[in-house]
Write a protein that holds these residues in place. Structure first.
Motif, PDB file in Angstrom:
ATOM      1  N   THR A   8     -16.921  -9.561  -9.501  1.00 28.09           N
ATOM      2  CA  THR A   8     -16.894  -9.640  -8.045  1.00 28.09           C
ATOM      3  C   THR A   8     -15.744  -8.792  -7.514  1.00 28.09           C
ATOM      4  N   ARG A   9     -15.995  -8.120  -6.416  1.00 28.85           N
ATOM      5  CA  ARG A   9     -15.003  -7.244  -5.788  1.00 28.85           C
ATOM      6  C   ARG A   9     -14.432  -7.936  -4.560  1.00 28.85           C
ATOM      7  N   MET A  10     -13.133  -7.766  -4.327  1.00 27.88           N
ATOM      8  CA  MET A  10     -12.510  -8.321  -3.124  1.00 27.88           C
ATOM      9  C   MET A  10     -11.661  -7.243  -2.455  1.00 27.88           C
ATOM     10  N   GLU A  11     -12.037  -6.892  -1.223  1.00 25.56           N
ATOM     11  CA  GLU A  11     -11.278  -5.929  -0.434  1.00 25.56           C
ATOM     12  C   GLU A  11     -10.469  -6.701   0.609  1.00 25.56           C
ATOM     13  N   TYR A  12      -9.206  -6.341   0.734  1.00 28.53           N
ATOM     14  CA  TYR A  12      -8.350  -7.067   1.673  1.00 28.53           C
ATOM     15  C   TYR A  12      -7.245  -6.165   2.185  1.00 28.53           C
ATOM     16  N   GLU A  13      -6.618  -6.603   3.254  1.00 29.21           N
ATOM     17  CA  GLU A  13      -5.445  -5.928   3.794  1.00 29.21           C
ATOM     18  C   GLU A  13      -4.209  -6.758   3.502  1.00 29.21           C
ATOM     19  N   ASN A  14      -3.150  -6.086   3.073  1.00 26.37           N
ATOM     20  CA  ASN A  14      -1.821  -6.675   3.032  1.00 26.37           C
ATOM     21  C   ASN A  14      -1.094  -6.219   4.286  1.00 26.37           C
ATOM     22  N   ILE A  15      -0.788  -7.141   5.163  1.00 21.94           N
ATOM     23  CA  ILE A  15      -0.047  -6.835   6.388  1.00 21.94           C
ATOM     24  C   ILE A  15       1.356  -7.389   6.186  1.00 21.94           C
ATOM     25  N   ILE A  16       2.342  -6.515   6.116  1.00 29.06           N
ATOM     26  CA  ILE A  16       3.686  -6.921   5.719  1.00 29.06           C
ATOM     27  C   ILE A  16       4.691  -6.513   6.790  1.00 29.06           C
ATOM     28  N   PHE A  17       5.552  -7.469   7.173  1.00 25.55           N
ATOM     29  CA  PHE A  17       6.583  -7.176   8.166  1.00 25.55           C
ATOM     30  C   PHE A  17       7.731  -8.163   8.008  1.00 25.55           C
TER      31      PHE A  17
END
Length: 301
Positions: free
Chosen positions: A93-102
């Motif tokens: 299974t593939r998982m695409e995601y965003e890491n939003i870092i601040f």
């Protein structure tokens, strides 16, 4: 080793990510990631920045401290500074995601004003707990996801004034999440949770330091002051994985990174990753990645 020395070792560990993800003048960045394309998994670690994990497509496993989530497309996970988090895929299974870092300072946590003192500093210190998981069934989901989507669009286009728009979107998001956030303070349950979290950080730091050496359950149990049987139960409850399985997965992940980043032989990489037997390494690697180490290495070309 005393508690002070152990704490210092934790702070110096690679599990404590100290890399700066953005310019100090605009402490915000977005990283698109895919498991298993970019990396097979992200081991448990912690950092001094806020991280938002925004699942775009597919599904997988997200862990924050001792909570393990079956992540679905659209899910949002908020990880505050100092909290453990990791990601791993589900077989085939593939998982695409965003890491939003601040940094919290990006929102004004360092300011001497009402917003900082009443909200941002208590959130940062853990006196106010924000929700970790914002799923599509949350009454706040549409508004929170809209804030993140707005930040996405602004960061992609970068029109004049986009920095103010990104900061404004995040401040609106935090104001929404604070509406129902409990003021926890120092409760016995919270203090106990922090003790367990520190022990888990010690174990993870030891794995990161000595994964290429022989590590036994008894070694780890001694690190925590537990019996071997209690440690095995505790570690599985804390991570969702047995210690031996977790160590093998970690070693395979390091081996996979080395296959793509170095020209060392497969035997050398196996040994550097803590595998004493090449045939055993090849067998475990193929089982995990459905290809031999040689085939995996060729993917970088």
């Amino acid at each position: 080793m005393g508690n002070f020395e152990k704490t210092m070792n934790i702070q110096n560990s690679a599990y404590h990510e100290t890399k700066r993800h953005s310019d100090t003048m605009f402490a915000f960045n977005i990283y698109p990631c895919t498991i298993p394309v970019d990396f097979p998994f992200v081991p448990l670690h912690w950092q001094d920045s806020v991280e938002i994990i925004y699942i775009k497509q597919g599904n997988g496993i997200v862990q924050v401290d001792f909570e393990i989530f079956h992540a679905q497309a659209g899910d949002i996970y908020l990880v505050m500074p100092g909290h453990l988090h990791g990601l791993r895929g589900i077989f085939k299974t593939r998982m695409e995601y965003e890491n939003i870092i601040f940094d919290m300072s990006f929102l004004g946590s360092d300011s001497v004003d009402l917003c900082s003192q009443k909200y941002l500093q208590p959130v940062l210190s853990g006196k106010i707990h924000l929700p970790v998981h914002i799923g599509k069934d949350s009454p706040l989901y549409d508004q929170v996801s809209a804030c993140l989507d707005a930040s996405d669009r602004l960061s992609a286009r970068r029109p004049n004034g986009y920095e103010l728009g990104v900061k404004g979107s995040l401040i609106v998001m935090f104001s929404l999440l604070l509406q129902d956030a409990p003021d926890t303070g120092d409760t016995p349950a919270e203090n106990e949770c922090q003790k367990h979290l520190q022990k888990l950080k010690m174990v993870l730091a030891r794995i990161e330091k000595d994964y290429d050496k022989k590590l036994t359950v008894q070694d780890m149990a001694d690190e925590c002051g537990y019996s071997a049987s209690h440690f095995m139960r505790w570690f599985k409850e804390a991570t969702g994985s047995g210690f031996s399985a977790y160590l093998i997965e970690y070693r395979l992940g390091r081996a996979a990174q080395a296959l793509h980043s170095s020209n060392d032989t497969i035997l050398e990489i196996a040994e550097q990753s803590g595998f004493e037997n090449l045939s055993n390494f090849n067998r475990l690697f193929k089982k995990r990645f459905e290809m031999t180490p040689s085939q995996f290495r060729k993917q970088r070309y």
